[in-house]
Scaffold this motif. Structure first.
Motif, short mmCIF file in Angstrom:
data_model
loop_
_atom_site.label_atom_id
_atom_site.label_comp_id
_atom_site.label_asym_id
_atom_site.label_seq_id
_atom_site.Cartn_x
_atom_site.Cartn_y
_atom_site.Cartn_z
N PRO A 193 0.82 -1.23 0.00
CA PRO A 193 0.00 0.00 0.00
C PRO A 193 0.85 1.27 0.00
N LEU A 194 1.98 1.24 0.71
CA LEU A 194 2.85 2.43 0.72
C LEU A 194 3.58 2.62 -0.61
N ALA A 195 3.73 1.52 -1.36
CA ALA A 195 4.49 1.59 -2.62
C ALA A 195 3.60 1.82 -3.84
N VAL A 196 2.30 2.04 -3.63
CA VAL A 196 1.39 2.19 -4.77
C VAL A 196 1.84 3.29 -5.74
N PRO A 197 2.25 4.50 -5.27
CA PRO A 197 2.69 5.51 -6.24
C PRO A 197 3.89 5.06 -7.07
N ALA A 198 4.86 4.40 -6.42
CA ALA A 198 6.03 3.93 -7.16
C ALA A 198 5.66 2.82 -8.13
N ILE A 199 4.77 1.92 -7.72
CA ILE A 199 4.33 0.83 -8.60
C ILE A 199 3.58 1.40 -9.81
N ALA A 200 2.72 2.39 -9.56
CA ALA A 200 2.00 3.01 -10.67
C ALA A 200 2.97 3.69 -11.64
N SER A 201 4.00 4.33 -11.12
CA SER A 201 4.96 5.04 -11.97
C SER A 201 5.75 4.06 -12.84
N THR A 202 6.26 3.01 -12.22
CA THR A 202 7.04 2.05 -12.99
C THR A 202 6.16 1.27 -13.97
N GLY A 203 4.92 0.98 -13.57
CA GLY A 203 4.00 0.33 -14.50
C GLY A 203 3.71 1.19 -15.71
N LEU A 204 3.58 2.50 -15.47
CA LEU A 204 3.35 3.42 -16.58
C LEU A 204 4.55 3.46 -17.52
N LEU A 205 5.76 3.44 -16.95
CA LEU A 205 6.97 3.42 -17.79
C LEU A 205 7.03 2.14 -18.62
N ALA A 206 6.72 0.99 -17.99
CA ALA A 206 6.75 -0.27 -18.72
C ALA A 206 5.72 -0.27 -19.85
N PHE A 207 4.55 0.31 -19.60
CA PHE A 207 3.51 0.39 -20.64
C PHE A 207 3.98 1.25 -21.81
#
Length: 282
Positions: A193-207
């Motif tokens: 839950p604390l890493a959601v912003p970082a996960i969203a950012s890296t997921g966006l880069l991978a996309f």
């Protein structure tokens, strides 16, 4: 003129020059859709097309009717491949990055070694991918592209998320472990839950990386598995007959770029966050 005004004027001129350099290719791409063939070859270049809407209508008609694979199908391939790559990359990358950050798996050298794999030029691994996928029957398929893109993007995703988990205070996870939680529960209910912003950012880069990828898309697909970037070579001037609209290649390029431009404009906050994750101190 006072020195500070002169400096500010030079700063504005520099800013205008930088903006011009980055926006000119996009402007030229969009303008190309509205030109006739004779205007594409004109010297000096034509900035105001004589029949923009008629040229655009002919270009769109030719692109949609002349494409060997329906453009809607190609567009759907891009969405499916980029989305699946982002999901699979995050699923593997989060657990690997957490392991590197909390348990120092592989010491300090293994994470950097994994990152260096991302620096290898695509042509160095393109032929092995092609030969293996041909044996497995994965050429010209969405699954083949997802596997290739996941392999390419995973090192960067692991590196960025590892930097975030290293910055995350482990005290809350340690308190949960003392209260009887397992390490997986600490990851699932506290760290993630604390890493959601970082996960969203890296997921966006991978996309975005998967959507824009060109080399593997042209090497590993030929028809049904094509994505938008792999469609572009079919509409280049050397690939179409004389008299057919040269603006078709500009239209395909625009169809590929516009969704990413809109995505970045709306999600730029997460994108900037993702690009700054790797700047964490080791």
């Amino acid at each position: 003129m006072r020195p500070n005004r002169l400096i500010r004027a030079l700063q504005y001129l520099g800013l205008i020059a930088v903006v011009g350099v980055f926006t000119l290719p996009t402007f030229w791409m969009v303008l190309g859709v509205f030109k006739r063939n004779v205007e594409h070859r004109a010297r000096p270049p034509v900035l105001i097309p004589s029949d923009p809407f008629g040229a655009a209508a002919d270009t769109i008609r030719f692109a949609f009717e002349g494409s060997p694979v329906p453009i809607g199908h190609v567009f759907l391939n891009s969405v499916v491949v980029a989305s699946a790559t982002a999901i699979v990359t995050l699923a593997v990358g989060v657990t690997a990055a957490y392991s590197f950050a909390r348990f120092r798996t592989g010491g300090t050298s293994l994470p950097f070694f994994i990152l260096t794999l991302r620096m290898a030029p695509p042509i160095a691994v393109g032929l092995p991918f092609f030969l293996v996928f041909r044996q497995l029957g994965l050429l010209d398929s969405q699954l083949g592209l997802v596997i290739a893109y996941t392999t390419i993007n995973l090192p960067l995703v692991i590196w960025l998320l590892r930097s975030f988990f290293r910055e995350l205070d482990p005290s809350m996870e340690e308190a949960a472990l003392v209260d009887g939680a397992s390490r997986w529960q600490a990851l699932r209910f506290i760290a993630l839950p604390l890493a959601v912003p970082a996960i969203a950012s890296t997921g966006l880069l991978a996309f975005i990386f998967s959507w824009n990828e060109f080399f593997f898309a042209t090497l590993l697909t030929s028809n049904e598995g094509r994505t938008i970037p792999a469609l572009l070579p079919l509409f280049l001037p050397r690939s179409i007959s004389a008299g057919q609209p040269l603006g078709a290649s500009f239209l395909i390029a625009a169809l590929s770029a516009v969704p990413m431009i809109i995505l970045v404009l709306f999600l730029q906050r997460y994108l900037i966050k993702g690009l700054s994750l790797g700047a964490a101190k080791e």
